[in-house]
Write a protein that holds these residues in place. Structure first.
Motif, short mmCIF file in Angstrom:
data_model
loop_
_atom_site.label_atom_id
_atom_site.label_comp_id
_atom_site.label_asym_id
_atom_site.label_seq_id
_atom_site.Cartn_x
_atom_site.Cartn_y
_atom_site.Cartn_z
N GLN A 1 37.55 147.51 34.87
CA GLN A 1 36.61 146.43 35.15
C GLN A 1 35.32 147.02 35.70
O GLN A 1 35.34 147.85 36.60
N VAL A 2 34.22 146.59 35.15
CA VAL A 2 32.91 147.08 35.58
C VAL A 2 32.31 146.07 36.55
O VAL A 2 32.38 144.86 36.33
N GLN A 3 31.73 146.58 37.60
CA GLN A 3 30.97 145.74 38.51
C GLN A 3 29.54 146.22 38.55
O GLN A 3 29.29 147.44 38.66
N LEU A 4 28.61 145.28 38.45
CA LEU A 4 27.19 145.60 38.50
C LEU A 4 26.61 145.00 39.77
O LEU A 4 26.83 143.82 40.06
N VAL A 5 25.85 145.80 40.48
CA VAL A 5 25.25 145.33 41.73
C VAL A 5 23.77 145.62 41.68
O VAL A 5 23.35 146.79 41.62
N GLU A 6 22.96 144.55 41.72
CA GLU A 6 21.51 144.71 41.74
C GLU A 6 21.02 144.77 43.18
O GLU A 6 21.62 144.19 44.09
N SER A 7 19.91 145.43 43.34
CA SER A 7 19.24 145.46 44.64
C SER A 7 17.76 145.73 44.40
O SER A 7 17.36 146.10 43.30
N GLY A 8 16.98 145.54 45.46
CA GLY A 8 15.56 145.87 45.39
C GLY A 8 14.63 144.69 45.27
O GLY A 8 13.40 144.86 45.27
N GLY A 9 15.17 143.50 45.17
CA GLY A 9 14.30 142.34 45.09
C GLY A 9 13.61 142.06 46.41
O GLY A 9 13.90 142.67 47.44
N GLY A 10 12.67 141.12 46.38
CA GLY A 10 11.97 140.77 47.60
C GLY A 10 10.73 139.96 47.31
O GLY A 10 10.53 139.47 46.19
N LEU A 11 9.90 139.85 48.33
CA LEU A 11 8.64 139.12 48.24
C LEU A 11 7.50 140.12 48.15
O LEU A 11 7.41 141.06 48.95
N VAL A 12 6.63 139.90 47.18
CA VAL A 12 5.50 140.82 46.98
C VAL A 12 4.29 140.00 46.57
O VAL A 12 4.42 138.93 45.96
N GLN A 13 3.12 140.50 46.90
CA GLN A 13 1.90 139.82 46.48
C GLN A 13 1.58 140.14 45.02
O GLN A 13 1.99 141.19 44.51
N ALA A 14 0.84 139.25 44.41
CA ALA A 14 0.42 139.48 43.03
C ALA A 14 -0.32 140.82 42.93
O ALA A 14 -1.13 141.16 43.80
N GLY A 15 0.00 141.55 41.90
CA GLY A 15 -0.58 142.87 41.71
C GLY A 15 0.28 143.98 42.29
O GLY A 15 0.03 145.16 42.02
N GLY A 16 1.28 143.62 43.05
CA GLY A 16 2.14 144.60 43.68
C GLY A 16 3.25 145.09 42.77
O GLY A 16 3.29 144.76 41.57
N ALA A 24 26.43 150.59 38.76
CA ALA A 24 27.71 150.22 38.16
C ALA A 24 28.85 150.94 38.86
O ALA A 24 28.73 152.10 39.21
N SER A 25 29.93 150.24 39.03
CA SER A 25 31.15 150.85 39.54
C SER A 25 32.30 150.45 38.64
O SER A 25 32.26 149.44 37.96
N GLY A 26 33.31 151.28 38.63
CA GLY A 26 34.48 150.97 37.84
C GLY A 26 34.55 151.70 36.52
O GLY A 26 35.63 151.97 36.01
N ARG A 27 33.40 152.02 35.96
CA ARG A 27 33.37 152.72 34.70
C ARG A 27 31.95 153.20 34.46
O ARG A 27 31.00 152.60 34.96
N THR A 28 31.80 154.25 33.69
CA THR A 28 30.45 154.71 33.39
C THR A 28 29.86 153.87 32.27
O THR A 28 30.57 153.16 31.55
N PHE A 29 28.56 153.98 32.12
CA PHE A 29 27.84 153.17 31.16
C PHE A 29 27.87 153.74 29.75
O PHE A 29 27.26 153.19 28.84
N ASN A 30 28.57 154.85 29.54
CA ASN A 30 28.54 155.50 28.23
C ASN A 30 28.79 154.52 27.09
O ASN A 30 29.77 153.78 27.12
N ASN A 31 27.88 154.53 26.12
CA ASN A 31 27.98 153.70 24.92
C ASN A 31 27.75 152.21 25.18
O ASN A 31 27.92 151.40 24.29
N TYR A 32 27.37 151.85 26.37
CA TYR A 32 27.09 150.45 26.65
C TYR A 32 25.67 150.11 26.20
O TYR A 32 24.80 150.96 26.12
N VAL A 33 25.46 148.82 25.97
CA VAL A 33 24.12 148.28 25.80
C VAL A 33 23.74 147.60 27.11
O VAL A 33 24.51 146.79 27.64
N MET A 34 22.60 147.95 27.64
CA MET A 34 22.18 147.44 28.94
C MET A 34 20.98 146.52 28.78
O MET A 34 20.10 146.75 27.95
#
Length: 129
Positions: A1-16, A24-34
């Motif tokens: 089972q693959v788990q995907l965890v996003e991070s890095g979002g936030g509030l930014v001003q226009a132009g930023g 990914a955890s659980g398996r490598t992305f080899n041959n996957y379409v992302m």
């Protein structure tokens, strides 16, 4: 089972800029379409960009072409979405997705949500004017 965890979002001003990560955890992305998608309030989830891990080009939606860049770190099994020159209309929850079912010879990318069988939880990006 693959788990995907996003991070890095936030509030930014226009132009930023912001950089989102998808680990990914659980398996490598080899041959996957992302893929990276986003969903604004009241709108359907839309394609932002994506690539085939086994090769091929990276595709971007016209709305982000020239401003967003997707990259990957094989050692960390992580995909990044670098977002520059952000606009208020980029405000959305951003999701990364993985398709593990396509042939390893597939070199394209899916621009619709249905082929992807793994999704992250999403990360909010808010761009103020």
């Amino acid at each position: 089972q693959v788990q995907l965890v996003e991070s890095g979002g936030g509030l930014v001003q226009a132009g930023g800029s912001l950089r989102l990560s998808c680990a990914a955890s659980g398996r490598t992305f080899n041959n996957y379409v992302m893929g990276w998608f986003r969903q604004a309030p009241g709108k359907e989830r839309e394609f932002v960009g994506g690539f085939s891990w086994s090769g091929g080009v990276t595709y971007y939606a016209d709305s982000v072409k020239g401003r967003f860049t997707i990259s990957r770190d094989d050692a960390r099994n992580t995909v990044y979405l670098e977002m520059n020159s952000l606009k208020p209309e980029d405000t959305a929850v951003y999701y990364c997705a993985a398709d593990s079912r396509s042939s390893r010879f597939f070199r394209g990318v899916h621009t619709t949500t249905s082929p992807y069988n793994y999704w992250g939880q999403g990360t909010q990006v808010t761009v103020s004017s």
